[in-house]
Design a protein around this motif. Sequence first.
Motif, PDB file in Angstrom:
ATOM      1  N   CYS A 234       0.903  -1.233   0.089  1.00 36.47           N
ATOM      2  CA  CYS A 234       0.009  -0.137   0.089  1.00 36.47           C
ATOM      3  C   CYS A 234       1.032   1.086  -0.032  1.00 36.47           C
ATOM      4  N   CYS A 236       0.072   3.974   1.208  1.00 37.14           N
ATOM      5  CA  CYS A 236      -0.119   5.149   2.442  1.00 37.14           C
ATOM      6  C   CYS A 236       0.954   5.035   3.232  1.00 37.14           C
ATOM      7  N   CYS A 267      -6.106   3.430   7.167  1.00 37.47           N
ATOM      8  CA  CYS A 267      -5.879   3.396   5.597  1.00 37.47           C
ATOM      9  C   CYS A 267      -7.059   2.033   5.241  1.00 37.47           C
ATOM     10  N   PHE A 269      -7.194   0.424   2.514  1.00 39.63           N
ATOM     11  CA  PHE A 269      -6.455  -0.389   1.634  1.00 39.63           C
ATOM     12  C   PHE A 269      -5.976  -1.394   2.413  1.00 39.63           C
ATOM     13  N   CYS A 270      -5.292  -1.027   3.387  1.00 38.53           N
ATOM     14  CA  CYS A 270      -4.528  -2.031   4.093  1.00 38.53           C
ATOM     15  C   CYS A 270      -4.692  -2.196   5.614  1.00 38.53           C
TER      16      CYS A 270
END
Length: 296
Positions: A234, A236, A267, A269-270
């Motif tokens: 990711c 981030c 985050c 996404f992760c």
Amino acid sequence: MDTMVRALAHQGRIRIFVCKTTELVEVARQRHDTFPTATAALGRLLSAGVLMGSMLKSEQEKISMTIRGDGPLKTLIVDADHQGNVRGLVGNPYVNITNEKTGKLDVGRAVGNGLLNVVKDLNMKTDFTSSVELQTGEIGDDLAYYFLVSEQTPSAVSVGVLVNTDASVLASGALIIQMMPDADEADIRITENVVAHLKPISQMIQEGMTPKEIALALYDDVEILHEQPIRFECSCNKERMRSALSTLEVIDLKDMIYEDHGCELTCHFCNTSYTFTEEELRDILLLKGADHVAHS
Ligand SMILES: [Zn+2]
């Protein structure tokens, strides 16, 4: 190690992309705590994302795929780049639907009807964006339809994830075979035959075949162009979260400072969490030009 290969066959009239994603899909499962059908759906899209990322022309380009269905999984999003980094999320990770007849994970029903949206950031002023209707929600079929309709490229797509009885990922991968514009009748006929006799990609991975071996076994004259490691990664970091915070309204930032004495951002996404102290939030507010912070 998870890897992907790009290859050509029939003097370049056929393109081949294969990846093994067992480890990266397991990382995604652990990050998002997905149940088996959600693992399979997210794993299929992550695997396809890796291959579509490798189709990009340069290192600056990125691809984002979103599936919005009316099934229980809701939305799936996968981002990938040209260097084998992929990340993804699923709206509802707690989905486990199996087909009563086959006993297999029912990804199609878990996704439902809806749209597949593909956005390519080609590092130019405008992004390339295209949407197609989901055909079966099984993801492989939907991508094949996308390639045909949006990119005018007839493609065979196989994506698959096998899940262990303990819910961990047993084997996962993707295979895409594409006809280039100069492909002739014989190329198409031979490819139809290849596809008709193809084992599911997840089974080949489970049997221990590498992406390279899978590609080489497809045609008589396969030429491997590129092989590279791939991973769930990711983009981030705390700096990006800080810039996201700095776009908030002053009043919201003040609430976080004076009411909550700090904040935690996660985050999507992760699932990594970032903590900001009261002090750090004050600095963000100062940079925004809110001059009366110091003595409030
Ligand atoms: Zn992240």
